[in-house]
Design a protein around this motif. Structure first.
Motif, PDB file in Angstrom:
ATOM      1  N   GLY A 144     -14.639   4.064 -12.151  1.00  0.00           N
ATOM      2  CA  GLY A 144     -13.856   5.131 -12.359  1.00  0.00           C
ATOM      3  C   GLY A 144     -13.216   5.267 -11.181  1.00  0.00           C
ATOM      4  O   GLY A 144     -12.508   6.462 -11.395  1.00  0.00           O
ATOM      5  N   TYR A 145     -14.630   5.494 -10.834  1.00  0.00           N
ATOM      6  CA  TYR A 145     -14.531   6.371  -9.291  1.00  0.00           C
ATOM      7  C   TYR A 145     -13.074   5.812  -8.145  1.00  0.00           C
ATOM      8  O   TYR A 145     -12.279   6.344  -7.764  1.00  0.00           O
ATOM      9  N   ASP A 146     -12.664   4.199  -8.756  1.00  0.00           N
ATOM     10  CA  ASP A 146     -11.561   4.223  -7.903  1.00  0.00           C
ATOM     11  C   ASP A 146     -10.680   4.659  -8.428  1.00  0.00           C
ATOM     12  O   ASP A 146      -9.223   4.939  -8.051  1.00  0.00           O
ATOM     13  N   ALA A 147     -10.214   4.290  -9.835  1.00  0.00           N
ATOM     14  CA  ALA A 147      -9.241   5.428 -10.685  1.00  0.00           C
ATOM     15  C   ALA A 147      -9.388   6.558 -10.106  1.00  0.00           C
ATOM     16  O   ALA A 147      -7.556   6.916 -10.225  1.00  0.00           O
ATOM     17  N   ILE A 148     -10.673   7.531 -10.534  1.00  0.00           N
ATOM     18  CA  ILE A 148      -9.512   9.217 -10.164  1.00  0.00           C
ATOM     19  C   ILE A 148      -8.808   9.166  -8.268  1.00  0.00           C
ATOM     20  O   ILE A 148      -7.937   9.748  -8.569  1.00  0.00           O
ATOM     21  N   GLU A 177      -4.910  10.063  -5.447  1.00  0.00           N
ATOM     22  CA  GLU A 177      -3.249   9.632  -4.188  1.00  0.00           C
ATOM     23  C   GLU A 177      -2.409   9.654  -4.865  1.00  0.00           C
ATOM     24  O   GLU A 177      -1.422  10.225  -4.477  1.00  0.00           O
ATOM     25  N   THR A 178      -2.063   9.676  -6.231  1.00  0.00           N
ATOM     26  CA  THR A 178      -0.614   9.264  -7.320  1.00  0.00           C
ATOM     27  C   THR A 178      -0.204  10.997  -6.908  1.00  0.00           C
ATOM     28  O   THR A 178       1.227  10.599  -7.243  1.00  0.00           O
ATOM     29  N   ARG A 179      -1.516  11.384  -7.332  1.00  0.00           N
ATOM     30  CA  ARG A 179      -0.518  13.249  -7.991  1.00  0.00           C
ATOM     31  C   ARG A 179      -0.595  13.857  -6.445  1.00  0.00           C
ATOM     32  O   ARG A 179       0.429  14.280  -6.423  1.00  0.00           O
ATOM     33  N   SER A 180      -0.636  13.522  -5.060  1.00  0.00           N
ATOM     34  CA  SER A 180      -0.667  14.070  -3.661  1.00  0.00           C
ATOM     35  C   SER A 180       0.235  13.340  -3.505  1.00  0.00           C
ATOM     36  O   SER A 180       1.319  14.419  -3.114  1.00  0.00           O
ATOM     37  N   VAL A 181       0.644  12.262  -3.751  1.00  0.00           N
ATOM     38  CA  VAL A 181       2.088  11.708  -3.461  1.00  0.00           C
ATOM     39  C   VAL A 181       3.406  12.660  -4.026  1.00  0.00           C
ATOM     40  O   VAL A 181       4.416  12.106  -3.917  1.00  0.00           O
ATOM     41  N   ARG A 228       0.788  -1.544  -0.104  1.00  0.00           N
ATOM     42  CA  ARG A 228      -0.497  -0.049   0.134  1.00  0.00           C
ATOM     43  C   ARG A 228       1.188   0.917  -0.252  1.00  0.00           C
ATOM     44  O   ARG A 228       0.216   2.186  -0.447  1.00  0.00           O
ATOM     45  N   GLN A 229       2.434   1.174   0.411  1.00  0.00           N
ATOM     46  CA  GLN A 229       3.577   2.704   0.717  1.00  0.00           C
ATOM     47  C   GLN A 229       3.463   2.614  -0.531  1.00  0.00           C
ATOM     48  O   GLN A 229       4.754   3.632  -1.029  1.00  0.00           O
ATOM     49  N   SER A 230       3.565   1.464  -1.743  1.00  0.00           N
ATOM     50  CA  SER A 230       4.861   2.006  -2.384  1.00  0.00           C
ATOM     51  C   SER A 230       4.301   2.193  -3.595  1.00  0.00           C
ATOM     52  O   SER A 230       3.297   2.156  -4.267  1.00  0.00           O
ATOM     53  N   SER A 231       4.992   3.633  -3.999  1.00  0.00           N
ATOM     54  CA  SER A 231       4.165   4.326  -5.003  1.00  0.00           C
ATOM     55  C   SER A 231       4.552   3.681  -6.484  1.00  0.00           C
ATOM     56  O   SER A 231       3.542   4.019  -7.620  1.00  0.00           O
ATOM     57  N   ILE A 232       5.356   2.636  -7.491  1.00  0.00           N
ATOM     58  CA  ILE A 232       5.596   1.915  -8.147  1.00  0.00           C
ATOM     59  C   ILE A 232       3.753   1.033  -8.000  1.00  0.00           C
ATOM     60  O   ILE A 232       2.518   0.632  -9.324  1.00  0.00           O
ATOM     61  N   PHE A 233       2.974   0.619  -6.777  1.00  0.00           N
ATOM     62  CA  PHE A 233       2.797   0.002  -6.861  1.00  0.00           C
ATOM     63  C   PHE A 233       0.980   0.832  -7.263  1.00  0.00           C
ATOM     64  O   PHE A 233       0.209   0.221  -7.325  1.00  0.00           O
ATOM     65  N   ARG A 234       0.910   1.486  -6.741  1.00  0.00           N
ATOM     66  CA  ARG A 234       0.221   2.991  -6.588  1.00  0.00           C
ATOM     67  C   ARG A 234      -0.076   2.953  -8.416  1.00  0.00           C
ATOM     68  O   ARG A 234      -1.200   2.930  -8.718  1.00  0.00           O
ATOM     69  N   ILE A 256       0.589   1.231 -10.809  1.00  0.00           N
ATOM     70  CA  ILE A 256       0.156  -0.141 -11.229  1.00  0.00           C
ATOM     71  C   ILE A 256      -1.629  -0.090 -11.105  1.00  0.00           C
ATOM     72  O   ILE A 256      -2.225  -0.833 -12.080  1.00  0.00           O
ATOM     73  N   GLU A 257      -1.635  -0.087 -10.023  1.00  0.00           N
ATOM     74  CA  GLU A 257      -2.956  -0.086  -9.670  1.00  0.00           C
ATOM     75  C   GLU A 257      -3.713   0.789  -9.893  1.00  0.00           C
ATOM     76  O   GLU A 257      -5.116   0.807 -10.700  1.00  0.00           O
ATOM     77  N   LEU A 258      -3.339   1.921 -10.748  1.00  0.00           N
ATOM     78  CA  LEU A 258      -3.997   3.108 -11.407  1.00  0.00           C
ATOM     79  C   LEU A 258      -4.625   2.662 -12.624  1.00  0.00           C
ATOM     80  O   LEU A 258      -5.269   2.290 -13.076  1.00  0.00           O
ATOM     81  N   VAL A 259      -3.013   1.764 -13.704  1.00  0.00           N
ATOM     82  CA  VAL A 259      -3.613   1.765 -14.797  1.00  0.00           C
ATOM     83  C   VAL A 259      -4.553   0.919 -14.666  1.00  0.00           C
ATOM     84  O   VAL A 259      -4.992   0.187 -15.850  1.00  0.00           O
TER      85      VAL A 259
END
Length: 145
Positions: free
Chosen positions: A127-131, A136-140, A65-71, A73-76
């Motif tokens: 769609g909500y999860d992707a947004i 989350e990715t942008r704020s990090v 959950r803390q990994s930025s790369i996993f975030r 990948i999850e976004l994609v």
């Protein structure tokens, strides 16, 4: 391997649970009604399996959950599954339309109607999860600068 169910109480966890629920109900309705729409079945089945695997990974490995790369990948993955569901939703709605107006049979119509509603709701949940993942990715990324 550690088990951490606190993820299920977060907004992304609830979004994944809703995606799984809508996908499962839609697939169940289509299969009970014996309606075969290849695009919807493959989109919903693929999305269900991938989301289930992601949820199990996030529950069992809290370090992911803390990994930025996993975030990222999850976004994609969320974006791809949203597109899958949009395409599948169009086909299942078309099948519902067919069973209502062209070849009226109550069983396939009800099954495809339930699957249509669930596919629209699953599309909105993905769609909500992707947004949410994008925010989350942008704020990090901006907080690390």
């Amino acid at each position: 391997m550690e088990y951490d169910s606190s993820y299920l109480n977060t907004t992304p966890g609830k979004a994944k649970i809703s995606c799984l629920t809508f996908g499962f109900i839609g697939l169940l309705a289509v299969n009970i009604a014996r309606v075969y729409v290849p695009t919807y079945n493959s989109a919903a089945g693929t999305a269900f399996l991938i989301t289930l695997i992601l949820l199990l990974l996030l529950i069992c490995k809290s370090s992911l959950r803390q990994s930025s790369i996993f975030r990222i990948i999850e976004l994609v993955i969320c974006i791809i599954l949203t597109i899958f569901y949009v395409v599948g939703s169009v086909d299942i709605i078309r099948a519902c339309w067919h069973w209502l107006f062209d070849d009226f049979k109550i069983g396939p119509f009800i099954g495809s109607l339930i699957a249509s509603i669930c596919s629209i709701l699953a599309t909105l949940a993905y769609g909500y999860d992707a947004i949410d993942k994008l925010r989350e990715t942008r704020s990090v990324s901006t907080s690390n600068v």
